[in-house]
Design a protein around this motif. Structure first.
Motif, mmCIF file in Angstrom:
data_model
loop_
_atom_site.group_PDB
_atom_site.id
_atom_site.type_symbol
_atom_site.label_atom_id
_atom_site.label_comp_id
_atom_site.label_asym_id
_atom_site.label_seq_id
_atom_site.Cartn_x
_atom_site.Cartn_y
_atom_site.Cartn_z
ATOM 1 N N PHE A 135 0.794 -1.186 0.183
ATOM 2 C CA PHE A 135 -0.104 0.107 0.117
ATOM 3 C C PHE A 135 0.804 1.303 0.042
ATOM 4 N N ARG A 136 1.799 1.198 0.615
ATOM 5 C CA ARG A 136 2.906 2.295 0.785
ATOM 6 C C ARG A 136 3.380 2.565 -0.648
ATOM 7 N N LEU A 137 3.773 1.674 -1.434
ATOM 8 C CA LEU A 137 4.399 1.747 -2.706
ATOM 9 C C LEU A 137 3.468 2.291 -3.734
ATOM 10 N N VAL A 138 2.109 1.821 -3.506
ATOM 11 C CA VAL A 138 0.873 2.169 -4.407
ATOM 12 C C VAL A 138 0.879 3.725 -4.146
ATOM 13 N N ARG A 139 0.668 3.986 -2.826
ATOM 14 C CA ARG A 139 0.312 5.551 -2.500
ATOM 15 C C ARG A 139 1.618 6.341 -3.191
ATOM 16 N N ARG A 140 2.823 6.023 -2.777
ATOM 17 C CA ARG A 140 3.902 6.852 -3.410
ATOM 18 C C ARG A 140 3.689 7.029 -4.931
ATOM 19 N N GLU A 141 3.435 5.761 -5.589
ATOM 20 C CA GLU A 141 3.198 6.163 -7.106
ATOM 21 C C GLU A 141 2.248 6.917 -7.541
ATOM 22 N N VAL A 142 0.970 6.846 -6.781
ATOM 23 C CA VAL A 142 -0.178 7.468 -7.102
ATOM 24 C C VAL A 142 0.110 8.916 -7.022
ATOM 25 N N GLU A 143 0.770 9.387 -5.903
ATOM 26 C CA GLU A 143 1.078 10.690 -5.613
ATOM 27 C C GLU A 143 2.074 11.372 -6.626
ATOM 28 N N ALA A 144 3.022 10.401 -7.005
ATOM 29 C CA ALA A 144 4.122 10.887 -7.848
ATOM 30 C C ALA A 144 3.186 11.004 -9.334
ATOM 31 N N ALA A 145 2.488 10.305 -9.861
ATOM 32 C CA ALA A 145 1.596 10.404 -10.695
ATOM 33 C C ALA A 145 0.577 11.543 -10.978
ATOM 34 N N ARG A 146 0.230 11.873 -9.800
ATOM 35 C CA ARG A 146 -0.646 13.205 -9.658
ATOM 36 C C ARG A 146 0.286 14.437 -9.592
ATOM 37 N N ASP A 147 1.474 14.416 -9.019
ATOM 38 C CA ASP A 147 2.228 15.588 -9.041
ATOM 39 C C ASP A 147 2.560 16.004 -10.590
ATOM 40 N N ALA A 148 2.972 14.665 -11.496
ATOM 41 C CA ALA A 148 3.209 14.915 -12.678
ATOM 42 C C ALA A 148 2.191 15.464 -13.593
ATOM 43 N N GLU A 149 1.049 15.162 -13.286
ATOM 44 C CA GLU A 149 -0.456 15.523 -14.054
ATOM 45 C C GLU A 149 -0.428 17.112 -13.665
#
Length: 264
Positions: free
Chosen positions: A236-250
């Motif tokens: 869950f921590r890795l998923v959360r970090r990946e999601v946050e990185a994707a949103r920051d990129a958008e």
């Protein structure tokens, strides 16, 4: 699966997902298995306790009919006839929270073998002068049958270099070099100790008590369940970090990499 969670279908995340899906049930299975081993040892301990209580009310049986000693016959009441011979002391034995020693005497039976008999316990350091002299003539002993001890188990001393006339463990292997007789691979603790000594209670069969191994099983149970929880947490921590990185990129919040310096 749309939006920012599309990364879960990438080859890299396929590997992470497969690892998590395999690791979690494996850890739960291993934890459950270790817990079942602990439960089995608890049941064995209860059975051994009930068994020992029932054996005390049974009539003693001839020794040869109960050999070799196993979990079923350990603790059974037995009787043997013979003449006492060599006497040894077994130091470092506790009884009622006090340190002392066993008085062990070899009973030479009509079979040509000697039966180790614990005639009782005395407090303090092992001292041959304190140990009562065994009865003379033919005697019949009655007590609880016990399996040979293994050094290092159930508090049995593994120390070497003991003074003459002492042994660390009550077993045929330990006594073979100390006495001239052939020795039974078993021993008996008297129900009623001889003059001035305390009777030594029978021990539960090896592996049937709540010993260190039992609590190791319980500890391993906790470790496996904790590891399963850790895998879930990290996923869950890795998923959360990946999601946050994707949103920051958008949102254009990801800082651009600095261009390499131009050498003039």
């Amino acid at each position: 699966m749309g939006g920012v969670y599309r990364f879960l279908l990438t080859p890299r995340w396929w590997g992470i997902n497969v690892f998590a899906l395999l690791a979690i049930p494996f850890c739960v299975f291993m934890g459950s298995w270790q817990l079942s081993r602990f439960d089995a040892r608890v049941d064995e301990h209860r059975t051994a306790t009930k068994q020992a209580a029932s054996y005390r009310t049974e009539a003693p049986r001839p020794l040869d009919g109960l050999l070799p000693v196993d979990k079923r016959t350990s603790g059974m009441q037995t009787t043997a006839t013979g003449r006492y011979g060599r006497q040894l002391l077994v130091p470092g034995r506790e009884l009622d929270g006090k340190s002392g020693f066993y008085v062990l005497t070899l009973l030479r039976t009509g079979s040509g073998k000697a039966l180790p008999v614990v005639r009782g316990w005395l407090p303090g350091p092992a001292d041959a002068a304190k140990a009562p002299v065994p009865p003379t003539g033919e005697v019949t002993v009655t007590g609880a049958l016990q399996a040979s001890e293994t050094p290092g188990d159930n508090g049995v001393s593994a120390q070497g270099g003991l003074p003459a006339g002492q042994t660390g463990a009550i077993s045929a292997a330990s006594l073979v070099n100390l006495v001239p007789d052939r020795v039974y691979d078993a021993w008996v603790t008297l129900n009623t100790a001889d003059s001035g000594m305390k009777a030594v209670p029978a021990k539960a069969p090896e592996g049937s008590g709540l010993d260190l191994k039992a609590f190791q099983n319980l500890g391993y149970t906790g470790e496996w369940f904790v590891f399963a929880g850790f895998v879930v947490f990290m996923w869950f921590r890795l998923v959360r970090r990946e999601v946050e990185a994707a949103r920051d990129a958008e949102l254009g919040l990801v800082p651009e990499e600095q261009s390499p310096a131009v050498v003039v």
